[in-house]
Scaffold this motif. Structure first.
Motif, PDB file in Angstrom:
ATOM      1  N   GLU A   1       0.638  -1.322   0.110  1.00 21.33           N
ATOM      2  CA  GLU A   1      -0.171  -0.045   0.135  1.00 21.33           C
ATOM      3  C   GLU A   1       1.067   1.501   0.010  1.00 21.33           C
ATOM      4  O   GLU A   1       0.553   2.280  -0.780  1.00 21.33           O
ATOM      5  CB  GLU A   1      -0.667  -0.045   1.276  1.00 21.33           C
ATOM      6  CG  GLU A   1      -1.749  -1.178   0.194  1.00 21.33           C
ATOM      7  CD  GLU A   1      -2.791  -1.094   2.560  1.00 21.33           C
ATOM      8  OE1 GLU A   1      -2.842  -0.462   2.934  1.00 21.33           O
ATOM      9  OE2 GLU A   1      -3.526  -1.514   2.455  1.00 21.33           O
ATOM     10  N   TYR A   2       1.922   1.079   0.843  1.00 26.42           N
ATOM     11  CA  TYR A   2       3.084   2.121   0.707  1.00 26.42           C
ATOM     12  C   TYR A   2       3.496   2.462  -0.503  1.00 26.42           C
ATOM     13  O   TYR A   2       3.490   3.471  -1.085  1.00 26.42           O
ATOM     14  CB  TYR A   2       3.644   2.078   1.921  1.00 26.42           C
ATOM     15  CG  TYR A   2       3.268   1.929   3.323  1.00 26.42           C
ATOM     16  CD1 TYR A   2       2.698   3.444   3.525  1.00 26.42           C
ATOM     17  CD2 TYR A   2       3.119   1.263   3.945  1.00 26.42           C
ATOM     18  CE1 TYR A   2       2.412   3.700   4.743  1.00 26.42           C
ATOM     19  CE2 TYR A   2       2.606   0.871   5.231  1.00 26.42           C
ATOM     20  CZ  TYR A   2       2.117   2.586   5.773  1.00 26.42           C
ATOM     21  OH  TYR A   2       1.591   2.427   6.888  1.00 26.42           O
ATOM     22  N   GLU A   3       3.420   1.655  -1.736  1.00 29.03           N
ATOM     23  CA  GLU A   3       4.555   1.864  -2.635  1.00 29.03           C
ATOM     24  C   GLU A   3       3.274   2.791  -3.524  1.00 29.03           C
ATOM     25  O   GLU A   3       3.738   3.368  -4.002  1.00 29.03           O
ATOM     26  CB  GLU A   3       4.661   0.219  -2.946  1.00 29.03           C
ATOM     27  CG  GLU A   3       5.389   0.052  -4.512  1.00 29.03           C
ATOM     28  CD  GLU A   3       5.921  -0.920  -5.044  1.00 29.03           C
ATOM     29  OE1 GLU A   3       6.007  -1.187  -6.397  1.00 29.03           O
ATOM     30  OE2 GLU A   3       5.600  -2.059  -4.915  1.00 29.03           O
ATOM     31  N   VAL A   4       1.632   2.518  -3.587  1.00 28.87           N
ATOM     32  CA  VAL A   4       0.671   2.532  -4.074  1.00 28.87           C
ATOM     33  C   VAL A   4       0.655   4.638  -4.377  1.00 28.87           C
ATOM     34  O   VAL A   4       0.270   5.130  -4.657  1.00 28.87           O
ATOM     35  CB  VAL A   4      -0.602   2.596  -4.225  1.00 28.87           C
ATOM     36  CG1 VAL A   4      -1.523   2.784  -4.709  1.00 28.87           C
ATOM     37  CG2 VAL A   4      -0.670   0.762  -4.212  1.00 28.87           C
ATOM     38  N   ALA A   5       1.169   4.734  -2.261  1.00 25.19           N
ATOM     39  CA  ALA A   5       1.151   5.629  -2.561  1.00 25.19           C
ATOM     40  C   ALA A   5       1.905   6.647  -2.497  1.00 25.19           C
ATOM     41  O   ALA A   5       1.758   8.194  -2.949  1.00 25.19           O
ATOM     42  CB  ALA A   5       1.114   6.840  -0.313  1.00 25.19           C
ATOM     43  N   VAL A   6       3.561   6.336  -2.842  1.00 29.62           N
ATOM     44  CA  VAL A   6       4.259   6.986  -3.459  1.00 29.62           C
ATOM     45  C   VAL A   6       4.344   6.884  -4.320  1.00 29.62           C
ATOM     46  O   VAL A   6       5.037   8.323  -4.860  1.00 29.62           O
ATOM     47  CB  VAL A   6       5.774   5.835  -2.935  1.00 29.62           C
ATOM     48  CG1 VAL A   6       6.581   7.092  -3.558  1.00 29.62           C
ATOM     49  CG2 VAL A   6       5.865   6.276  -1.723  1.00 29.62           C
TER      50      VAL A   6
END
Length: 93
Positions: A1-6
């Motif tokens: 999910e954090y990869e998507v946010a970045v």
């Protein structure tokens, strides 16, 4: 999910990126932390609890306020404020 946010943040869609990051953090906070405390109790670690002291509550409150600031110009400003808060937390703790 954090990869998507970045990835979303790189495309300059900050409101969506912050929503994804905050939503993921809330899921961790509301599910994983109580689960780890219950697992700790079941294996005999009695020191684990969900009772937080006043400093931890104040730090959490300030972090939520910083993340929920209205659009204060640039995301860089908000990121620097959060980095300063993290530095203060690591220094005091």
């Amino acid at each position: 999910e954090y990869e998507v946010a970045v990835t979303i943040a790189i495309k300059y869609k900050m409101h969506l990126a912050i929503g994804v990051a905050v939503g993921s953090s809330m899921q961790i906070t509301l599910f994983i932390i109580p689960l780890l405390v219950i697992i700790g109790w079941s294996i005999g670690i009695d020191e684990m609890s969900l009772s937080f002291d006043m400093f931890q509550v104040a730090v959490l409150f300030v972090a939520v306020l910083l993340v929920d600031l209205p659009n204060c110009g640039e995301a860089l400003v908000k990121g620097m404020l959060l980095m300063c808060l993290y530095y203060i937390i690591s220094t005091v703790s």
